[in-house]
Scaffold this active site. Structure first.
Site, PDB file in Angstrom:
ATOM      1  N   CYS A  56      14.218 -20.440   3.994  1.00 27.82           N
ATOM      2  CA  CYS A  56      13.553 -20.267   2.698  1.00 27.82           C
ATOM      3  C   CYS A  56      12.032 -20.186   2.889  1.00 27.82           C
ATOM      4  O   CYS A  56      11.520 -19.166   3.303  1.00 27.82           O
ATOM      5  CB  CYS A  56      13.965 -21.367   1.728  1.00 27.82           C
ATOM      6  SG  CYS A  56      13.556 -20.997   0.006  1.00 27.82           S
ATOM      7  N   HIS A  92      20.014 -20.910   1.986  1.00 29.24           N
ATOM      8  CA  HIS A  92      19.954 -22.287   2.487  1.00 29.24           C
ATOM      9  C   HIS A  92      21.256 -22.683   3.186  1.00 29.24           C
ATOM     10  O   HIS A  92      22.179 -23.193   2.543  1.00 29.24           O
ATOM     11  CB  HIS A  92      19.696 -23.258   1.336  1.00 29.24           C
ATOM     12  CG  HIS A  92      18.298 -23.232   0.828  1.00 29.24           C
ATOM     13  ND1 HIS A  92      17.288 -24.004   1.375  1.00 29.24           N
ATOM     14  CD2 HIS A  92      17.729 -22.523  -0.172  1.00 29.24           C
ATOM     15  CE1 HIS A  92      16.156 -23.777   0.725  1.00 29.24           C
ATOM     16  NE2 HIS A  92      16.392 -22.882  -0.215  1.00 29.24           N
ATOM     17  N   GLU A 131      21.623 -25.223   4.962  1.00 26.95           N
ATOM     18  CA  GLU A 131      21.673 -26.693   4.998  1.00 26.95           C
ATOM     19  C   GLU A 131      22.121 -27.301   3.669  1.00 26.95           C
ATOM     20  O   GLU A 131      22.435 -28.501   3.607  1.00 26.95           O
ATOM     21  CB  GLU A 131      20.303 -27.256   5.392  1.00 26.95           C
ATOM     22  CG  GLU A 131      19.282 -27.373   4.286  1.00 26.95           C
ATOM     23  CD  GLU A 131      18.629 -26.056   3.858  1.00 26.95           C
ATOM     24  OE1 GLU A 131      17.575 -26.114   3.192  1.00 26.95           O
ATOM     25  OE2 GLU A 131      19.161 -24.982   4.175  1.00 26.95           O
TER      26      GLU A 131
END
Length: 292
Positions: free
Chosen positions: A144, A234, A236
């Site tokens: 990001c 993302h 994660e």
């Protein structure tokens, strides 16, 4: 994995450099949480002298989320999974010294609520570090904000997306160039991914290879050189983290709340996108083994 008796918790702060014999000192912080399998010490009571896996923590999630789920660095560490490399978390917003290149096995740059186009001094300093890391062929993964900062560091253009925010779980498509990519080659042609961003890479750096896109975002992923990647989505984020962002950003009781119809896609599981973190860690491990 059996818990290590001497690895209940270790945090050291100071000048931000790793001594040649492997002892950590400095503003760089190395953490080992009791029972967590993601890194080990080979010598009791001493920091392993091998190179470390560096996470540049360039932002913080919402307090309501961090209280329940931890922060960006924790999500990345959990996503990477088991590793024999020590993990070093560095916050360049508050630390003057960045790690010496010869002590870094790989680097991940987290997301942030800040904007790359603001050109904050700490951000520009990290951009210069990333530029040197790519030149020295150190594995890098920008997520990001990290994706955008990597593009900016290498000569790309970053700014506000002309169509506003992309928020939720969306479908991302690989490009043909991703077929032979070491990181993206094993992913399906289309996969869901969590997203929340107002800024984007408007123009890729010279020579960068576009790896993923969708109808909203033409540059969801790219590779620079042989071993540096940026991803706008993302990997994660868990579904709980993504749901938390949707809740925070559409909360009508808060200033600037988004309307519910601004959500780009309903939250769902993103196992394929999440697999990029252990894939990246595996590439780093194989690279370290080859250099041993």
């Amino acid at each position: 994995m059996r818990r290590s008796r001497w690895c209940s918790r270790r945090e050291t702060t100071g000048s931000g450099k790793l001594k040649s014999h492997g002892e950590l000192h400095g503003e760089v912080t190395t953490r080992c949480t009791h029972g967590s399998p993601y890194f080990q010490f080979k010598r009791r009571g001493k920091f392993n002298p091998m190179k470390s896996f560096v996470i540049f923590k360039v932002g913080d999630t919402f307090p309501s989320l961090s209280a329940q789920l931890g922060d960006f660095d924790r999500w990345i560490i959990n996503g990477i999974g088991p590793s024999t490399l020590p993990v070093t978390v560095v916050d360049p917003r508050t630390e003057n010294a960045l790690p010496d290149m010869d002590k870094v096995a790989a680097a991940v740059v987290t997301g942030s609520h800040s904007m790359v186009s603001d050109r904050a001094p700490w951000s520009e300093n990290l951009a210069a570090w990333l530029r040197s890391a790519v030149e020295e062929n150190i594995p890098v993964l920008g997520i990001c904000y990290g994706h955008q900062l990597l593009a900016h560091a290498l000569g790309g253009e970053v700014g506000y997306h002309p169509d506003g925010i992309e928020l939720g779980t969306v479908c991302v498509s690989r490009t043909k160039a991703a077929n032979d990519d070491p990181l993206f080659g094993g992913l399906p042609d289309e996969f869901p991914a969590h997203v929340v961003h107002r800024q984007s890479v408007l123009r890729l750096p010279p020579g960068a290879v576009r790896l993923a896109c969708n109808d909203f975002e033409p540059h969801h992923a790219f590779r620079a050189g042989e071993i540096a990647w940026g991803v706008q989505f993302h990997p994660e984020f868990s579904a709980d983290a993504m749901s938390g962002y949707v809740t925070e950003l559409t909360d009508a009781s808060k200033p600037g709340a988004l309307p519910r119809d601004s959500i780009s896609g309903q939250v769902r599981a993103t196992s394929e996108a999440a697999s990029l973190l252990p894939r990246f860690a595996s590439l780093v491990a194989k690279r370290m083994d080859a250099q041993a």
